[in-house]
Design an enzyme around this catalytic site. Structure first.
Site, PDB file in Angstrom:
ATOM      1  N   GLU A  38       0.836  -1.203   0.000  1.00 47.26           N
ATOM      2  CA  GLU A  38       0.000   0.000   0.000  1.00 47.26           C
ATOM      3  C   GLU A  38       0.868   1.249   0.000  1.00 47.26           C
ATOM      4  OE1 GLU A  38      -1.466   3.472   1.948  1.00 47.26           O
ATOM      5  OE2 GLU A  38      -0.542   1.923   3.197  1.00 47.26           O
ATOM      6  N   ASP A  42       0.654   3.783  -3.143  1.00 53.76           N
ATOM      7  CA  ASP A  42       0.240   5.163  -2.892  1.00 53.76           C
ATOM      8  C   ASP A  42       1.078   6.134  -3.725  1.00 53.76           C
ATOM      9  OD1 ASP A  42      -1.095   7.315  -1.151  1.00 53.76           O
ATOM     10  OD2 ASP A  42       1.021   7.654  -0.714  1.00 53.76           O
ATOM     11  N   GLU A 114      -4.498   0.624  -3.457  1.00 56.29           N
ATOM     12  CA  GLU A 114      -3.097   1.045  -3.556  1.00 56.29           C
ATOM     13  C   GLU A 114      -2.150  -0.150  -3.458  1.00 56.29           C
ATOM     14  OE1 GLU A 114      -3.413   5.618  -1.873  1.00 56.29           O
ATOM     15  OE2 GLU A 114      -3.067   3.986  -0.458  1.00 56.29           O
TER      16      GLU A 114
END
Length: 222
Positions: A38, A42, A114
């Protein structure tokens, strides 16, 4: 469900264990979860959406582009994309998180999206991750009037406080509550040493946005 997901995004993982990791929430208490993916995803999503907006709106200044990007890559925006590709049906959750409606929580769904992008980036590189992100971003946002969806109060508040006070807001974590699978965060916001609001959210980002929203409305009417 993972087979259906891969068909939906038109990408087949060579390493199915990587996909499984991307879909594993930390509440599962396994030896792996999707937090690191993640983190990586991102950055990739931010870059791809930023480049897309830079090209699409050549006359927009940095401030407006930042607001538009924030409206797409915030929890609410990524949750829309996450549900569209069926991630809410694919995430591995603990029994307690499942019973707490974890499949509908924006923080979990946004993080899963993400993480998925982070996994694709790791396996196949930037261009493949970009292809998938842009397909879904354009599907939902290409014809939207962005002036109608900008809701990044943190950015708007920062612009306002810099103009009025010459400072930027300070966000303070007051309390972290609940077990790992159901955490909530209480934040406060101070501007020039004065506290303007407190708010609670299922993530620090959400709590900060709520604080900023309250403070922004106070300053607008003061």
């Amino acid at each position: 469900m993972l087979d259906t997901l891969q068909k939906t995004i038109n990408y087949r993982f060579k390493d199915q264990a990587l996909l499984e990791c991307a879909m594993t929430h930390k509440s599962c208490k396994k030896l792996f979860n999707n937090e690191r993916l993640e983190f990586l995803g991102d950055a990739v999503v931010d870059l791809v959406v930023g480049e897309y907006l830079f090209d699409r709106f050549p006359r927009y200044q940095e401030g407006k582009l930042s607001k538009i990007r924030a409206s797409i890559v915030n929890e609410e925006g990524l949750t829309i994309l996450s549900k569209a590709i069926g991630l809410n049906q694919c995430i591995y959750l603990s029994a307690s998180e499942e019973s707490n409606h974890g499949r509908e929580k924006p923080s979990i769904l946004a993080d899963a999206f993400e993480a998925l992008i982070g996994a694709i980036f790791l396996e196949s590189g930037f261009e493949e991750a970009k292809r998938i992100i842009l397909f879904w971003v354009k599907k939902f946002y290409d014809s939207i009037d962005f002036d109608q969806i900008i809701s990044d109060y943190k950015t708007s508040l920062q612009e306002l406080t810099q103009a009025q006070f010459g400072v930027i807001p300070e966000y303070i974590l007051l309390q972290e509550m609940g077990p790992d699978h159901k955490k909530s965060f209480k934040m406060a916001i101070q501007i020039a040493g004065k506290e303007y609001a407190q708010a609670t959210g299922t993530s620090k980002k959400q709590a900060q946005q709520e604080c900023a929203k309250i403070a922004y409305k106070i300053l607008q009417h003061s």
